[in-house]
Scaffold this motif. Sequence first.
Motif, short mmCIF file in Angstrom:
data_model
loop_
_atom_site.label_atom_id
_atom_site.label_comp_id
_atom_site.label_asym_id
_atom_site.label_seq_id
_atom_site.Cartn_x
_atom_site.Cartn_y
_atom_site.Cartn_z
N THR A 76 0.82 -1.21 0.00
CA THR A 76 0.00 0.00 0.00
C THR A 76 0.85 1.26 0.00
N GLN A 77 2.17 1.12 0.10
CA GLN A 77 3.06 2.29 0.10
C GLN A 77 3.95 2.25 -1.13
N PRO A 78 3.91 3.29 -1.97
CA PRO A 78 4.74 3.30 -3.17
C PRO A 78 6.22 3.16 -2.84
N ALA A 79 6.94 2.50 -3.74
CA ALA A 79 8.37 2.25 -3.52
C ALA A 79 9.15 3.54 -3.35
N LEU A 80 8.78 4.58 -4.10
CA LEU A 80 9.52 5.84 -4.00
C LEU A 80 9.37 6.47 -2.62
N ILE A 81 8.19 6.37 -2.04
CA ILE A 81 8.00 6.91 -0.70
C ILE A 81 8.77 6.09 0.32
#
Length: 388
Positions: free
Chosen positions: A198-203
């Motif tokens: 649920t959390q983008p890799a970039l973040i």
Amino acid sequence: MQRGPTGDYTVTALGGEQVRAFVPWPLPPQPPLVLDDALQAQLERATLAVGRLDSIGMLVPDPGLLLYAYVRREAVVSSQIEGTQSSLSQLLMFEADEAPGVPLDDVLEVSNYVVALEHGLSRLAGGFPLCNRLLREVHERLLASGRGADKEPGVFRRSQNWIGGTRPGNARCVPPPPQQVEPCLAALERYLNADVRTQPALIQAALAHVQFETIHPFLDGNGRVGRLLIVLLLHARGLLAQPLLYLSLFFKQHRALYYERLGAIREHGDWESWLAFFLEGVELTAHGAVDTTRRLLRLFEQDTALIRAGGARRTATLLAVYDVLRHRPVIALGPLAESAGVSFPTAAKAIEQLMALGLVEELTGGRRNRLFAYRRYLDILNEDMEPL
């Protein structure tokens, strides 16, 4: 968003004075990140830019061609941030066993960075998780020789350190006391390997980089390992099939703002301003890498056409030698002949013809142990890479 401090301060003795060491709270941030419309749009642009870079990387017939150059470019820039004066040409000359006039410690430091990054990527490719053990292995190779070799390579620190300033009392930041390092890293490892769908890799990469830098777990080399962590995480998360995105140049060009954003997280919990900075860096860096890749591919096409149009009797031999130079843009005649599968005299003759075409130049100025460079290729890679 102003959350207040993102960790606890503990008083510790360092350098004969009492200082406040900062112990960060585990990730993710609390309260949770606030992605307003502007930040969400920035995330989407950065993700799209990375996708384009990944696509062009996969379209290249030989991805290793670009990876070789990009890894070494990153090694030079990341090491320059730490104060080395080595250039890309000097690194390539060192790898070719000839480095006249190059500060040995500087070039060793950069060469070790290449080894460390390639080791990390190889371990991930073999199914090893992104974990503290891998970071220790990467650090061990980073400080294997040259400056820092006496700073316990591959070992989490057992003494207090500080960041910036001339002494602990005026430091920009004092990281956690040594007894807090491993608990902080254990929490970071859990975050790296949690269910982050649920959390983008970039973040995740942006937050993990800050947390690692704040913990500062080694006596030396933390900045370089922290930047490597970004590359390894994005590769492990599948955002990039080929690790071609490196933020060191962006961080180098915006050092003051970089440190300001990190400080704002510690003091005010302003993760969103850091994310905006980080995502801008990702977007600009990815666009730049795509542009550089396209320019390199155009250069290869133009120079191949130039060789074919030359009407040389042994065009196939010239192209074989030229192909080696695309992969190793600084090389001696012996390895060049071996890689091209031709005799030494044949390689020497081919180099003379390529020099006559303006594609190659000799670097050492001597008659023996000469090194040859694919100059226009190096000129593209060397852009914006002057030492600080």
